[in-house]
Design a protein around this motif. Structure first.
Motif, PDB file in Angstrom:
ATOM      1  N   ARG A   1       0.848  -1.205   0.000  1.00 50.19           N
ATOM      2  CA  ARG A   1       0.000   0.000   0.000  1.00 50.19           C
ATOM      3  C   ARG A   1       0.874   1.243   0.000  1.00 50.19           C
ATOM      4  O   ARG A   1       0.599   2.205  -0.698  1.00 50.19           O
ATOM      5  CB  ARG A   1      -0.906   0.001   1.230  1.00 50.19           C
TER       6      ARG A   1
ATOM      7  N   ALA B   1       0.103   0.452  -4.006  1.00 51.27           N
ATOM      8  CA  ALA B   1      -1.038  -0.423  -4.240  1.00 51.27           C
ATOM      9  C   ALA B   1      -2.309   0.208  -3.680  1.00 51.27           C
ATOM     10  O   ALA B   1      -2.290   0.783  -2.596  1.00 51.27           O
ATOM     11  CB  ALA B   1      -0.803  -1.777  -3.581  1.00 51.27           C
ATOM     12  N   THR B   2      -3.400   0.101  -4.399  1.00 54.30           N
ATOM     13  CA  THR B   2      -4.689   0.559  -3.878  1.00 54.30           C
ATOM     14  C   THR B   2      -5.318  -0.574  -3.080  1.00 54.30           C
ATOM     15  O   THR B   2      -4.898  -1.734  -3.185  1.00 54.30           O
ATOM     16  CB  THR B   2      -5.635   0.931  -5.031  1.00 54.30           C
ATOM     17  N   GLY B   3      -6.338  -0.214  -2.287  1.00 54.19           N
ATOM     18  CA  GLY B   3      -7.056  -1.253  -1.549  1.00 54.19           C
ATOM     19  C   GLY B   3      -7.654  -2.269  -2.511  1.00 54.19           C
ATOM     20  O   GLY B   3      -7.642  -3.474  -2.249  1.00 54.19           O
ATOM     21  N   ALA B   4      -8.148  -1.776  -3.649  1.00 52.77           N
ATOM     22  CA  ALA B   4      -8.744  -2.676  -4.637  1.00 52.77           C
ATOM     23  C   ALA B   4      -7.695  -3.642  -5.188  1.00 52.77           C
ATOM     24  O   ALA B   4      -8.001  -4.807  -5.463  1.00 52.77           O
ATOM     25  CB  ALA B   4      -9.369  -1.868  -5.769  1.00 52.77           C
TER      26      ALA B   4
ATOM     27  N   MET C   1      -5.226  -4.897  -3.545  1.00 52.28           N
ATOM     28  CA  MET C   1      -4.997  -5.937  -2.541  1.00 52.28           C
ATOM     29  C   MET C   1      -6.156  -6.927  -2.520  1.00 52.28           C
ATOM     30  O   MET C   1      -5.965  -8.130  -2.351  1.00 52.28           O
ATOM     31  CB  MET C   1      -4.816  -5.298  -1.155  1.00 52.28           C
TER      32      MET C   1
ATOM     33  N   ASP D   1      -9.047   6.772  -2.104  1.00 53.03           N
ATOM     34  CA  ASP D   1      -8.038   5.756  -1.756  1.00 53.03           C
ATOM     35  C   ASP D   1      -7.117   5.460  -2.932  1.00 53.03           C
ATOM     36  O   ASP D   1      -5.895   5.450  -2.800  1.00 53.03           O
ATOM     37  CB  ASP D   1      -8.725   4.461  -1.304  1.00 53.03           C
TER      38      ASP D   1
ATOM     39  N   ALA E   1      -3.197   6.328  -3.304  1.00 55.80           N
ATOM     40  CA  ALA E   1      -2.246   5.230  -3.472  1.00 55.80           C
ATOM     41  C   ALA E   1      -1.349   5.485  -4.681  1.00 55.80           C
ATOM     42  O   ALA E   1      -0.135   5.287  -4.634  1.00 55.80           O
ATOM     43  CB  ALA E   1      -2.996   3.906  -3.640  1.00 55.80           C
TER      44      ALA E   1
ATOM     45  N   ARG F   1       1.163   8.159  -3.809  1.00 54.77           N
ATOM     46  CA  ARG F   1       2.258   7.589  -3.006  1.00 54.77           C
ATOM     47  C   ARG F   1       3.232   6.836  -3.880  1.00 54.77           C
ATOM     48  O   ARG F   1       4.454   6.996  -3.787  1.00 54.77           O
ATOM     49  CB  ARG F   1       1.681   6.598  -1.967  1.00 54.77           C
TER      50      ARG F   1
ATOM     51  N   PHE G   1       2.849  -2.043  -8.940  1.00 55.35           N
ATOM     52  CA  PHE G   1       1.660  -1.190  -8.889  1.00 55.35           C
ATOM     53  C   PHE G   1       1.860   0.081  -9.697  1.00 55.35           C
ATOM     54  O   PHE G   1       1.150   1.047  -9.536  1.00 55.35           O
ATOM     55  CB  PHE G   1       1.320  -0.886  -7.430  1.00 55.35           C
TER      56      PHE G   1
END
Ligand SMILES: Nc1ncnc2c1ncn2[C@@H]1O[C@H](COP(=O)(O)OP(=O)(O)OP(=O)(O)O)[C@@H](O)[C@H]1O
Ligand SMILES: [Mg+2]
Lengths: 463, 223
Positions: free
Chosen positions: A364, A368-371, A373, B74, B78, B81, B110
């Protein structure tokens, strides 16, 4: 997240967490194997029963059976059952999806048969013989070797008074009240595969007779037998003198009546007129409707109802319902196994996610996004499901082969015993894999959501 | 680049609330090298987590790269970041199941549309002197080597801002010194913007600015 990255993550997991994942994949494999095995069994049995024994894409319609003729019936003396007219036949043929409507005319008189010396060594008799007639053109496309399925009087022989006046195998076809008859070839007779199966697997063994089997055309074709008209163990016809004619097996036909013999329509017409009057000769006793699928049969049933006709036999539907019910039950058992293995997956992934809180938090932190993960965990579960499912399919197929092998060796012959009790259509393979992946992903659903909610700050603080 | 006003961070439930940060005003301009000093428990790590968008549970205003952090979803946060901020954690947070090079490349998983970062990862490992250890697991590395791997990882996607939490805290003096040199190089040569929490005097001296935290408050204003 790119698909490539997702597959990289999943491949690494399959390598590093193999133990736990194999364990949970095992349950999925067992569930999938059970599901696919039962479904394939149901489909296979259904194919044999509904395809050959009780075809579901055809139905025989007839006028309602007369339980009680009623006072009027008694007074008027209406006699035999009302028939089906040409108009109704044409009506039914117009129903969408209907491929053919074959009218049939049943013997309206008692009869019995005796013969079969050629194959059984001695004559075999039946005290009661059911028969009906169909339009010979219906058998076009079926081959009966040298014997034509047609009314022998199309080409009548010399005039005669009795069988002595004709050269064998011809006989003297002389109706009850006629002064003279004509020499006639034996009447061609068709039998059903159903009858052959019943005979071979049930009757022949019980009476020490040789089976006829698939070689019927070769061995039994041309077998002649005596057909007694107007008289049987159960009684005599209302009119006409009982007499004996000659018949000859022409072959096995899909169009033949299940239990009994099937003759050219015009022959049955003639005999019905002779023994039961004109009313029994001018209409049909039933029609067989063939349609492209069960829903078209439904439409034909409705149309038939409007015409005052009922299905002769609802076995096909009963069997279909029964098999569907049993299949549903067995599939339910399999589904329970899948649900249990899904909860096993849920547990494994819950542990996995807690163990990996720091790793998830790191991902994260680096973008990485929550989606992402969530997709990672669901993808991993689906991969476990697919691998487990594939193993399950292999197991199911192997079990099916084994079952067929054992059945072929250990089970006694019975009518319509199939070479395989299973059917594995392509969609079943796909469905097996799909369910495996789906249940695995369902099991991982909540852990995956937890993974998507790991707070990077909390997981990364401290050591 | 960063503009924080009246930052407050509370821990604990309604009965026992403690403020880890209590009205912090803080800003970082491009090219800054800010050293954050302060006693243990004064809120340094908390501040860093908030500045980097890892912890969104705070009061006050925080603008990063011109956008109010609270306004980002979110996914957007992300991506921000990943693309613009590099983290160097006190505890390294390397993944033990991956080789050194794969650890450095972890952010690329990512990074949509960032291209192939393998060459850059190798160049960074070369720079921190670990290119010959690229296929080893991090468990076989010393503390200083691990710290350098995590520095290479933080730099992989060419961030605009690097946040470090005690980058020399766990290291012996000599190793720490080499890390400090590396930071100074990065700051001077690559114009990297750095915010580093530290106890290390040498690191603080290399910084362009120092900020002291005490009990959740900026102590004595900015130096
Ligand atoms: N997860 C947490 N839950 C409750 N309180 C916390 C949590 N994390 C930090 N705190 C509290 O917040 C305060 C500041 O903590 P923080 O980790 O920011 O200190 P620090 O300055 O980084 O200390 P150190 O130099 O020891 O790392 C401390 O009083 C700590 O007890
Ligand atoms: Mg700290």
């Amino acid at each position: 997240m790119r698909l490539g990255a997702l597959s990289t993550l999943i491949r690494r997991d399959l390598r590093r967490t193999r133990g736990a994942l194999v364990t949970s994949g095992f349950g999925i494999a067992a569930g999938t194997a059970a599901l696919v095995f039962f479904l394939a069994l149901g489909l296979g049995v259904r194919a044999v029963l509904l395809g050959e024994v009780f075809p579901i894409d055809q139905i025989e319609l007839e006028p309602p059976k007369q339980g009680d003729p009623g006072l009027l019936g008694l007074l008027v003396g209406s006699g035999g059952p009302p028939g089906i007219g040409e108009g109704s036949v044409r009506d039914l043929a117009m129903v969408p999806g209907v491929l053919s409507v074959d009218p049939r005319l049943r013997f309206a008189f008692p009869s019995s048969g005796r013969g079969g010396k050629e194959i059984f060594g001695h004559d075999v008799g039946t005290s009661e013989l059911l028969g009906d007639g169909i339009e010979p053109s219906l058998t076009r496309g079926e081959s009966f070797g040298s014997i034509a399925f047609e009314d022998p009087l199309t080409h009548p022989g010399a005039a005669c008074a009795d069988d002595g006046g004709c050269a064998a195998p011809q006989y003297c076809e002389r109706p009850s009240d006629a002064a003279a008859g004509a020499c006639s070839d034996p009447v061609p007779v068709l039998v059903s595969r159903y009858l052959v199966e019943i005979f071979d697997k049930s009757i022949a063994p019980a009476h020490g007779l040789p089976p006829i089997g698939e070689t019927l055309v070769g061995r039994a074709q041309g077998v002649t037998f005596a057909l007694r008209l107007g008289e049987s163990l159960l009684g005599r016809a209302k009119s006409g003198e009982p007499r004996t004619v000659r018949a000859r097996v022409a072959g096995v036909s899909r169009r033949a009546v299940d239990l009994g013999i099937t003759l050219p329509l015009s022959v049955v017409r003639r005999w019905n007129r002779e023994y039961a009057g004109a009313g029994a000769a001018d209409s049909f006793s039933s029609v067989v409707v063939r349609a492209k699928d069960a829903s078209a049969i439904g439409l034909a049933l409705e149309r038939g109802k409007a015409l005052g006709l009922e299905p002769h036999d609802t076995r096909a539907r009963d069997v279909s319902v029964l098999i569907t019910g049993v299949m549903a039950l067995l599939s339910l058992v399999a589904a329970v196994i899948l649900v249990v293995s899904a909860s096993n997956i849920a547990y494994t992934f819950r542990v996995l996610v807690s163990e990996r809180r720091a790793e998830i938090a790191l991902y994260r932190a680096v973008g990485a996004t929550g989606a992402d993960m969530r997709a990672w965990m669901l993808g991993l579960a689906a991969a476990v499901g697919l691998v487990g499912g594939a193993a399950g399919l292999v197991i199911a197929r192997a079990l099916a082969l084994l079952t067929d092998e054992i059945a072929a060796r250990k089970l006694p012959d019975f009518p319509f015993k199939p070479a395989s009790f299973f059917a594995f259509p392509p969609w079943l393979w796909a469905a097996g894999l799909g369910f495996a992946a789906l249940f695995a992903a369902l099991g991982a659903f909540r852990p995956a959501r937890r993974a998507s909610r790991v707070e990077p700050a909390a997981a990364l603080s401290g050591s | 680049m960063i503009r924080a006003t009246g930052l407050r961070k509370l821990y604990g439930d309604a009965r026992a609330r403690r403020a880890a940060l209590d009205g912090v005003d803080f800003s970082v301009e491009p090219g800054d090298f800010v050293a954050v000093l302060g006693p243990s428990g004064s809120g340094k790590s908390t501040l860093l987590a908030i500045l980097g968008g890892l912890d969104r549970d705070y009061e006050g205003r925080l603008e990063i790269f011109g956008s109010e952090l609270r306004g980002l979803g979110d996914a957007a946060l992300a991506r921000l970041r990943g693309a613009r901020i590099g983290f160097i954690f006190q505890a390294f947070h390397l993944l033990s199941h991956l080789s050194v090079i794969d650890n450095v490349l972890a952010p690329s998983l990512f990074a949509e549309g960032a291209g192939d970062l393998r060459l850059r990862a190798l160049a960074l490992l070369d720079r921190v002197g670990l290119v010959d250890r690229r296929d080893d697991p991090p468990t076989e590395l010393s503390g200083g080597q691990r710290q350098r791997v995590s520095i290479a990882r933080a730099l992989l996607r060419k961030p605009d801002l690097v946040l470090c939490d005690e980058p020399t805290g766990n290291l012996d003096a000599e190793t720490g010194e080499r890390i400090v040199d590396l930071f100074r190089e990065l700051h001077v040569e690559e114009k990297l913007t750095l915010v580093a929490v530290t106890h290390e005097e040498r690191l603080a001296r290399a910084a362009t600015r120092t900020v002291r935290l005490r009990a959740g408050k900026i102590d004595g204003g900015e130096a």
